[in-house]
Design a protein around this motif. Structure first.
Motif, PDB file in Angstrom:
ATOM      1  N   VAL A  63       0.721  -1.251  -0.062  1.00 41.54           N
ATOM      2  CA  VAL A  63       0.047   0.028  -0.229  1.00 41.54           C
ATOM      3  C   VAL A  63       0.854   1.402   0.004  1.00 41.54           C
ATOM      4  CG1 VAL A  63      -1.920  -1.339   1.366  1.00 41.54           C
ATOM      5  CG2 VAL A  63      -0.364   0.199   2.451  1.00 41.54           C
ATOM      6  N   LYS A  64       2.172   1.136  -0.045  1.00 41.65           N
ATOM      7  CA  LYS A  64       3.074   2.265   0.049  1.00 41.65           C
ATOM      8  C   LYS A  64       2.727   3.096  -1.059  1.00 41.65           C
ATOM      9  CE  LYS A  64       6.656   1.106   2.175  1.00 41.65           C
ATOM     10  NZ  LYS A  64       7.912   0.469   2.569  1.00 41.65           N
ATOM     11  N   GLY A  65       2.709   4.389  -0.831  1.00 44.07           N
ATOM     12  CA  GLY A  65       2.383   5.373  -1.810  1.00 44.07           C
ATOM     13  C   GLY A  65       0.945   5.707  -2.268  1.00 44.07           C
ATOM     14  N   ARG A  66       0.158   4.835  -1.812  1.00 41.25           N
ATOM     15  CA  ARG A  66      -1.349   4.765  -2.063  1.00 41.25           C
ATOM     16  C   ARG A  66      -2.186   5.037  -1.093  1.00 41.25           C
ATOM     17  NH1 ARG A  66      -4.075   0.527  -3.607  1.00 41.25           N
ATOM     18  NH2 ARG A  66      -2.581  -1.039  -2.713  1.00 41.25           N
ATOM     19  N   PHE A  67      -1.687   4.710   0.367  1.00 38.61           N
ATOM     20  CA  PHE A  67      -2.389   4.761   1.504  1.00 38.61           C
ATOM     21  C   PHE A  67      -1.603   5.725   2.524  1.00 38.61           C
ATOM     22  CE2 PHE A  67      -4.744   0.417   1.926  1.00 38.61           C
ATOM     23  CZ  PHE A  67      -5.379   0.594   0.525  1.00 38.61           C
ATOM     24  N   THR A  68      -2.290   6.584   3.189  1.00 39.52           N
ATOM     25  CA  THR A  68      -1.918   7.755   4.275  1.00 39.52           C
ATOM     26  C   THR A  68      -2.690   7.491   5.578  1.00 39.52           C
ATOM     27  OG1 THR A  68      -1.291   9.109   2.570  1.00 39.52           O
ATOM     28  CG2 THR A  68      -1.414   9.856   4.767  1.00 39.52           C
ATOM     29  N   ILE A  69      -1.792   7.212   6.565  1.00 38.16           N
ATOM     30  CA  ILE A  69      -2.410   6.957   7.863  1.00 38.16           C
ATOM     31  C   ILE A  69      -2.153   8.377   8.875  1.00 38.16           C
ATOM     32  CG2 ILE A  69      -0.385   5.947   9.015  1.00 38.16           C
ATOM     33  CD1 ILE A  69      -2.075   4.340  10.544  1.00 38.16           C
ATOM     34  N   SER A  70      -2.958   8.798   9.425  1.00 36.87           N
ATOM     35  CA  SER A  70      -2.925   9.983  10.145  1.00 36.87           C
ATOM     36  C   SER A  70      -3.920   9.918  11.347  1.00 36.87           C
ATOM     37  CB  SER A  70      -3.460  11.131   9.303  1.00 36.87           C
ATOM     38  OG  SER A  70      -4.818  11.049   8.903  1.00 36.87           O
ATOM     39  N   ARG A  71      -3.632  10.645  12.291  1.00 35.56           N
ATOM     40  CA  ARG A  71      -4.296  10.744  13.410  1.00 35.56           C
ATOM     41  C   ARG A  71      -4.900  12.018  14.045  1.00 35.56           C
ATOM     42  NH1 ARG A  71      -0.731   7.649  17.349  1.00 35.56           N
ATOM     43  NH2 ARG A  71      -2.448   8.146  19.150  1.00 35.56           N
ATOM     44  N   ASP A  72      -5.822  12.357  14.710  1.00 35.83           N
ATOM     45  CA  ASP A  72      -6.172  13.361  15.455  1.00 35.83           C
ATOM     46  C   ASP A  72      -6.537  13.229  16.951  1.00 35.83           C
ATOM     47  OD1 ASP A  72      -7.616  15.699  16.445  1.00 35.83           O
ATOM     48  OD2 ASP A  72      -8.926  16.143  14.749  1.00 35.83           O
ATOM     49  N   ASN A  73      -5.439  13.509  17.651  1.00 37.79           N
ATOM     50  CA  ASN A  73      -5.566  13.275  19.005  1.00 37.79           C
ATOM     51  C   ASN A  73      -6.621  14.103  19.694  1.00 37.79           C
ATOM     52  OD1 ASN A  73      -3.682  11.538  18.923  1.00 37.79           O
ATOM     53  ND2 ASN A  73      -1.878  12.902  19.657  1.00 37.79           N
ATOM     54  N   ALA A  74      -7.070  15.120  19.564  1.00 39.07           N
ATOM     55  CA  ALA A  74      -8.088  15.993  19.815  1.00 39.07           C
ATOM     56  C   ALA A  74      -9.528  15.014  19.827  1.00 39.07           C
ATOM     57  CB  ALA A  74      -8.337  17.291  19.383  1.00 39.07           C
ATOM     58  N   LYS A  75      -9.657  14.461  18.763  1.00 38.96           N
ATOM     59  CA  LYS A  75     -10.754  13.708  18.501  1.00 38.96           C
ATOM     60  C   LYS A  75     -10.666  12.007  18.717  1.00 38.96           C
ATOM     61  CE  LYS A  75     -12.534  16.820  14.933  1.00 38.96           C
ATOM     62  NZ  LYS A  75     -12.823  16.896  13.543  1.00 38.96           N
ATOM     63  N   ASN A  76      -9.570  11.716  19.179  1.00 34.44           N
ATOM     64  CA  ASN A  76      -9.237  10.224  19.384  1.00 34.44           C
ATOM     65  C   ASN A  76      -9.627   9.278  18.212  1.00 34.44           C
ATOM     66  OD1 ASN A  76      -8.566  10.773  22.011  1.00 34.44           O
ATOM     67  ND2 ASN A  76     -10.388   9.856  23.029  1.00 34.44           N
ATOM     68  N   THR A  77      -9.108   9.841  17.076  1.00 31.52           N
ATOM     69  CA  THR A  77      -9.461   9.217  15.844  1.00 31.52           C
ATOM     70  C   THR A  77      -8.208   8.941  14.942  1.00 31.52           C
ATOM     71  OG1 THR A  77     -11.641  10.041  16.148  1.00 31.52           O
ATOM     72  CG2 THR A  77     -10.973   9.322  13.939  1.00 31.52           C
ATOM     73  N   VAL A  78      -8.067   7.729  14.281  1.00 27.84           N
ATOM     74  CA  VAL A  78      -7.164   7.497  13.448  1.00 27.84           C
ATOM     75  C   VAL A  78      -7.768   7.315  12.136  1.00 27.84           C
ATOM     76  CG1 VAL A  78      -7.223   4.994  14.187  1.00 27.84           C
ATOM     77  CG2 VAL A  78      -5.207   6.053  12.945  1.00 27.84           C
ATOM     78  N   TYR A  79      -7.236   7.779  11.263  1.00 31.13           N
ATOM     79  CA  TYR A  79      -7.746   7.933   9.734  1.00 31.13           C
ATOM     80  C   TYR A  79      -6.779   6.828   8.731  1.00 31.13           C
ATOM     81  CZ  TYR A  79     -10.140  11.865  11.144  1.00 31.13           C
ATOM     82  OH  TYR A  79     -10.933  12.693  12.347  1.00 31.13           O
ATOM     83  N   LEU A  80      -7.406   6.543   7.755  1.00 30.61           N
ATOM     84  CA  LEU A  80      -6.599   5.841   6.715  1.00 30.61           C
ATOM     85  C   LEU A  80      -7.214   6.260   5.474  1.00 30.61           C
ATOM     86  CD1 LEU A  80      -4.566   3.825   6.199  1.00 30.61           C
ATOM     87  CD2 LEU A  80      -6.387   2.051   5.612  1.00 30.61           C
ATOM     88  N   GLN A  81      -6.433   7.062   4.698  1.00 29.02           N
ATOM     89  CA  GLN A  81      -6.902   7.675   3.481  1.00 29.02           C
ATOM     90  C   GLN A  81      -6.366   6.667   2.394  1.00 29.02           C
ATOM     91  OE1 GLN A  81      -8.643  10.478   2.646  1.00 29.02           O
ATOM     92  NE2 GLN A  81      -8.573   9.408   0.351  1.00 29.02           N
TER      93      GLN A  81
END
Length: 112
Positions: A63-81
């Protein structure tokens, strides 16, 4: 009590994009490394992406180059684009901090 709630999955055509979310509670989110895993039918669950508490990231080669993981600690949420999706990305996607506690997952289907 640990709770992980994944959302954002769906049916998408090859080449399309989706953004998954995972809302976490009961785990001290801001100090935890978080992971996205996926499990395709008949296959073992595999690690897709990892993000540390200070937002360092790592990805599976597939998935390298196609997926991006990120997080928002204020919302206790992790994302996967997820972008440039392929049929082989079809799976149920899960987030976890410890590979012990899991949510219900969210289905991603890539098909024309």
């Amino acid at each position: 009590q640990v709770q992980l709630v994944e959302s954002g999955g769906g049916l998408v055509q090859p080449g399309g994009s989706l953004r998954l979310s995972c809302a976490a509670s009961g785990i001290g989110f801001s100090i935890r490394t978080m992971h996205w895993f996926r499990q395709a039918p008949g296959k073992q669950r595999e690690l897709v992406a990892t993000i540390t508490s200070n937002s360092m990231t790592n990805y599976a080669d597939s998935v390298k180059g196609r997926f991006t993981i990120s997080r928002d600690n204020a919302k206790n949420t992790v994302y996967l684009q997820m972008s440039s999706l392929k049929p082989e990305d079809t799976a149920v996607y899960y987030c976890t901090a410890d590979a012990v506690n899991w949510g219900q997952g969210t289905q991603v289907t890539v098909s024309s």
